[in-house]
Design a protein around this motif. Structure first.
Motif, PDB file in Angstrom:
ATOM      1  N   PRO A 117      -6.609  -5.078  -8.704  1.00  0.00           N
ATOM      2  CA  PRO A 117      -6.497  -3.782  -8.012  1.00  0.00           C
ATOM      3  C   PRO A 117      -7.075  -3.817  -6.601  1.00  0.00           C
ATOM      4  O   PRO A 117      -6.520  -3.194  -5.679  1.00  0.00           O
ATOM      5  N   GLY A 118      -8.205  -4.523  -6.413  1.00  0.00           N
ATOM      6  CA  GLY A 118      -8.779  -4.610  -5.082  1.00  0.00           C
ATOM      7  C   GLY A 118      -7.855  -5.327  -4.113  1.00  0.00           C
ATOM      8  O   GLY A 118      -7.703  -4.904  -2.946  1.00  0.00           O
ATOM      9  N   LEU A 119      -7.197  -6.392  -4.575  1.00  0.00           N
ATOM     10  CA  LEU A 119      -6.238  -7.096  -3.726  1.00  0.00           C
ATOM     11  C   LEU A 119      -5.029  -6.207  -3.422  1.00  0.00           C
ATOM     12  O   LEU A 119      -4.479  -6.250  -2.306  1.00  0.00           O
ATOM     13  N   PHE A 120      -4.598  -5.408  -4.392  1.00  0.00           N
ATOM     14  CA  PHE A 120      -3.462  -4.511  -4.169  1.00  0.00           C
ATOM     15  C   PHE A 120      -3.792  -3.469  -3.106  1.00  0.00           C
ATOM     16  O   PHE A 120      -2.969  -3.192  -2.216  1.00  0.00           O
ATOM     17  N   LEU A 121      -4.978  -2.887  -3.167  1.00  0.00           N
ATOM     18  CA  LEU A 121      -5.371  -1.893  -2.150  1.00  0.00           C
ATOM     19  C   LEU A 121      -5.384  -2.535  -0.761  1.00  0.00           C
ATOM     20  O   LEU A 121      -4.922  -1.916   0.225  1.00  0.00           O
ATOM     21  N   THR A 122      -5.901  -3.750  -0.683  1.00  0.00           N
ATOM     22  CA  THR A 122      -5.920  -4.431   0.613  1.00  0.00           C
ATOM     23  C   THR A 122      -4.504  -4.708   1.089  1.00  0.00           C
ATOM     24  O   THR A 122      -4.187  -4.564   2.283  1.00  0.00           O
ATOM     25  N   ALA A 123      -3.614  -5.113   0.138  1.00  0.00           N
ATOM     26  CA  ALA A 123      -2.232  -5.381   0.513  1.00  0.00           C
ATOM     27  C   ALA A 123      -1.543  -4.111   1.018  1.00  0.00           C
ATOM     28  O   ALA A 123      -0.694  -4.162   1.928  1.00  0.00           O
ATOM     29  N   VAL A 124      -1.861  -2.946   0.451  1.00  0.00           N
ATOM     30  CA  VAL A 124      -1.291  -1.683   0.927  1.00  0.00           C
ATOM     31  C   VAL A 124      -1.679  -1.446   2.376  1.00  0.00           C
ATOM     32  O   VAL A 124      -0.846  -1.078   3.218  1.00  0.00           O
ATOM     33  N   THR A 125      -2.949  -1.641   2.694  1.00  0.00           N
ATOM     34  CA  THR A 125      -3.425  -1.454   4.066  1.00  0.00           C
ATOM     35  C   THR A 125      -2.725  -2.425   5.007  1.00  0.00           C
ATOM     36  O   THR A 125      -2.268  -2.039   6.098  1.00  0.00           O
ATOM     37  N   MET A 126      -2.643  -3.711   4.588  1.00  0.00           N
ATOM     38  CA  MET A 126      -2.025  -4.721   5.441  1.00  0.00           C
ATOM     39  C   MET A 126      -0.531  -4.456   5.626  1.00  0.00           C
ATOM     40  O   MET A 126       0.018  -4.638   6.724  1.00  0.00           O
ATOM     41  N   ALA A 127       0.158  -4.030   4.568  1.00  0.00           N
ATOM     42  CA  ALA A 127       1.590  -3.733   4.684  1.00  0.00           C
ATOM     43  C   ALA A 127       1.829  -2.566   5.640  1.00  0.00           C
ATOM     44  O   ALA A 127       2.770  -2.582   6.452  1.00  0.00           O
ATOM     45  N   GLY A 128       0.975  -1.510   5.575  1.00  0.00           N
ATOM     46  CA  GLY A 128       1.106  -0.403   6.513  1.00  0.00           C
ATOM     47  C   GLY A 128       0.931  -0.859   7.940  1.00  0.00           C
ATOM     48  O   GLY A 128       1.631  -0.390   8.854  1.00  0.00           O
ATOM     49  N   SER A 129       0.004  -1.772   8.189  1.00  0.00           N
ATOM     50  CA  SER A 129      -0.184  -2.283   9.543  1.00  0.00           C
ATOM     51  C   SER A 129       1.015  -3.090  10.004  1.00  0.00           C
ATOM     52  O   SER A 129       1.434  -3.007  11.157  1.00  0.00           O
ATOM     53  N   GLU A 130       1.594  -3.884   9.089  1.00  0.00           N
ATOM     54  CA  GLU A 130       2.682  -4.793   9.460  1.00  0.00           C
ATOM     55  C   GLU A 130       3.990  -4.070   9.762  1.00  0.00           C
ATOM     56  O   GLU A 130       4.857  -4.622  10.448  1.00  0.00           O
ATOM     57  N   ILE A 131       4.141  -2.835   9.255  1.00  0.00           N
ATOM     58  CA  ILE A 131       5.373  -2.093   9.577  1.00  0.00           C
ATOM     59  C   ILE A 131       5.168  -1.199  10.797  1.00  0.00           C
ATOM     60  O   ILE A 131       6.050  -0.397  11.147  1.00  0.00           O
ATOM     61  N   GLY A 132       3.998  -1.291  11.437  1.00  0.00           N
ATOM     62  CA  GLY A 132       3.766  -0.537  12.657  1.00  0.00           C
ATOM     63  C   GLY A 132       2.784   0.588  12.527  1.00  0.00           C
ATOM     64  O   GLY A 132       2.544   1.314  13.488  1.00  0.00           O
ATOM     65  N   GLY A 133       2.175   0.786  11.367  1.00  0.00           N
ATOM     66  CA  GLY A 133       1.171   1.809  11.201  1.00  0.00           C
ATOM     67  C   GLY A 133       1.596   2.878  10.230  1.00  0.00           C
ATOM     68  O   GLY A 133       2.760   3.000   9.861  1.00  0.00           O
TER      69      GLY A 133
END
Length: 416
Positions: A117-133
Motif C-alpha cells: 500500500p505504501g508503494l501504491f500511494l507513492t506511485a499515485v503521487t508519481m503518476a500525477g506528476s508524470e501526467i503534468g500535475g
C-alpha cells in the motif's frame, strides 16, 4: 560484524537522501513556478509545507536512531510525509523529486503487510506528476493517469521482486558467513583441544615409558645381575671351605668370571636406558649395527634386512622398534639355544613391520611355562612397548622349530 560498503552507503543515503531530494524539489519548484503558472494558494502551500517537511525529516531521523526498523511511529511519519509530498506535487509537479523517497523507504519503514500500500500511494503521487500535475482534466488525462499508474506499479513490482531476491541472497550469504565463522571457531577450539590431548598423551606415554623401563630393569636385574651375584656368593662359599689352594683358585676364577659377566650385563642395561644408537643413525642403520654387534658378541650368525622405502620415523616409534629388537635378541641369546637369527624391517603402506626369527628350541606360547621360557619379562614388555604406540606383537613358535616375532606399528613420521 563490520558493515559492508553497500550497507554503509544505504545508511548514509537514509540520513541525507531525503534532505537532498527535498532541496532539489524546492529549487526545481521555485525555478519552474512562473513557467507552469503556479497560483497563489500553490505558492503558499509550498512555502508552508517545505519547512514542515524539513522539520518532519529532522524528527524522523531522531526517531529512527531511538528505534530503528518498522514501527507505528514510522507508519505515521511515512503517511504524513506522503501527504506533504502529494500536496507539494499537486502544487508543482517538480516536487516529485521529494515524493520519490517513498519508493526506497517503504520496505524499511513499514511493516511487511503495509509495504505494497505504501508503494501504491507513492506511485499515485508519481503518476500525477508524470501526467503534468494534479488534478487530471478530462477523460483522456484520467486514462493517461491510470496507464502511467499501471506502468509505475508494474515497475515497482519488478524492482520489489528483484530487491526481495537480492535481500534473500544477502541473508543467505550472511548466514553462510556466520556459519563459517562458527565452524572456524569450533575448528579452532577442536585444534586447541587436540593439541592439549596430544600433549597429555605424550605425558602419559613418557610415564608409561618410565614404568616400562622399571619393569625391564627389574627383569634385567632378576635374570642377569641377581643370578650372577648369587653365583659369585656360591663360589666364594666354596672357596671358604676349599681343602687345598688349587681348588680355591679354580672357584675364585669362576667367581671373577661371573663378576665380569654381571658387570657387562649391568653396563648393557644402563646403555639400553636411552637408545643411544638413534642419536647418530637412522633406525635402519641403528638396527643393522645392533644386530651385527649382537652376532659378534654371541658368536651366532645374525643378519638384518630392509624392505620398502625407509622413512624417518617419530622418535617414540623408532625407539620402540629398537628396544623390541634389543629385547628379542637378548632372549634369543639367553634362552633359544639358536645358531642364527634374522631381523627384517619392512615399510609397507602406512605401517612398519618388524620380524625377528631364530632357529632355536622354540616353545609353546600357550603353555604355562611359556613366560619363563621366553625370557621372564621379555614378551610382555615387548608387547607393552608395541601397544603403547598403537601397535601389536604376535608370536609364532613350536618346540624344536624356532621362534618368530612380528611387531606392527603405525608409520608415524618424524616431526619436521
Amino acid at each position: 560484524m563490520t558493515d559492508t560498503p553497500l550497507q554503509q552507503y544505504r545508511a548514509s543515503f537514509d540520513t541525507w537522501g531525503p534532505w537532498a531530494l527535498l532541496a532539489v524539489g524546492a529549487v526545481a519548484g521555485t525555478l519552474s513556478a512562473r513557467l507552469i503558472g503556479m497560483d497563489r494558494p500553490g505558492v503558499i502551500a509550498c512555502v508552508v509545507l517545505v519547512p514542515a517537511a524539513a522539520v518532519l525529516q529532522l524528527y524522523w531521523g531522531r526517531a529512527k536512531r531511538r528505534r530503528p526498523g518498522p514501527s507505528r511511529t514510522g507508519v505515521c511519519l511515512f503517511l504524513l510525509r506522503w501527504a506533504i509530498a502529494f500536496v507539494l506535487t499537486w502544487a508543482n509537479p517538480f516536487f516529485a523529486f521529494y515524493a520519490v523517497t517513498g519508493y526506497y523507504t517503504a520496505a524499511r519503514e513499514l511493516p511487511r503487510r503495509l509495504v505494497l500500500p505504501g508503494l501504491f500511494l507513492t506511485a499515485v503521487t508519481m503518476a500525477g506528476s508524470e501526467i503534468g500535475g494534479w488534478p487530471p482534466h478530462g477523460l483522456i488525462p484520467w486514462i493517461g493517469f491510470f496507464l502511467v499508474l499501471a506502468v509505475n506499479m508494474g515497475m515497482v513490482g519488478v524492482f520489489t521482486r528483484f530487491a526481495e531476491q537480492e535481500q534473500a541472497r544477502l541473508s543467505v550469504q550472511a548466514e553462510t558467513i556466520a556459519e563459517l565463522e562458527r565452524t572456524n571457531t569450533a575448528l579452532q577450539q577442536a585444534l586447541e583441544e587436540n593439541a592439549a590431548l596430544h600433549e597429555q598423551l605424550l605425558v602419559q606415554a613418557r610415564e608409561a615409558g618410565v614404568a616400562d623401563e622399571r619393569r625391564r630393569l627389574a627383569a634385567e636385574i632378576h635374570d642377569t645381575i641377581a643370578q650372577g651375584l648369587t653365583g659369585i656368593i656360591a663360589q666364594l662359599q666354596v672357596v671358604a671351605n676349599a681343602p687345598d689352594l688349587p681348588t680355591a683358585r679354580t672357584h675364585l676364577d669362576r667367581a671373577a668370571g661371573l663378576a665380569r659377566h654381571s658387570l657387562g650385563e649391568a653396563r648393557r642395561s644402563v646403555h639400553n636406558l636411552v637408545p643411544v644408537a638413534l642419536e647418530s643413525d637412522q633406525l635402519p642403520e641403528a638396527l643393522e649395527k645392533t644386530v651385527t654387534e649382537w652376532g659378534e658378541r654371541t658368536g651366532l650368525r645374525a643378519g638384518f634386512t630392509l624392505t620398502g622405502t625407509a622413512e624417518q620415523l617419530h622418535d617414540e616409534v623408532a625407539a620402540t622398534i629398537l628396544r623390541i629388537v634389543q629385547e628379542a635378541l637378548s632372549n634369543v641369546a639367553r634362552h633359544a639355544r639358536a645358531t642364527r637369527a634374522g631381523v627384517t624391517l619392512s615399510f609397507v603402506g602406512d605401517e612398519v613391520i618388524l620380524d625377528i626369527r631364530d632357529d632355536g628350541v622354540g616353545f609353546d606360547p600357550l603353555a604355562p611355562t611359556a613366560r619363563s621360557r621366553s625370557g621372564g619379562f621379555g614378551l610382555p614388555g615387548m608387547r607393552a612397548r608395541a601397544e603403547r604406540v598403537a601397535g601389536s606383537l604376535t608370536v609364532e613358535s613350536e618346540p624344536g622349530l624356532g621362534t618368530a616375532l612380528s611387531a606392527r606399528v603405525p608409520l608415524v613420521r618424524h616431526d619436521r
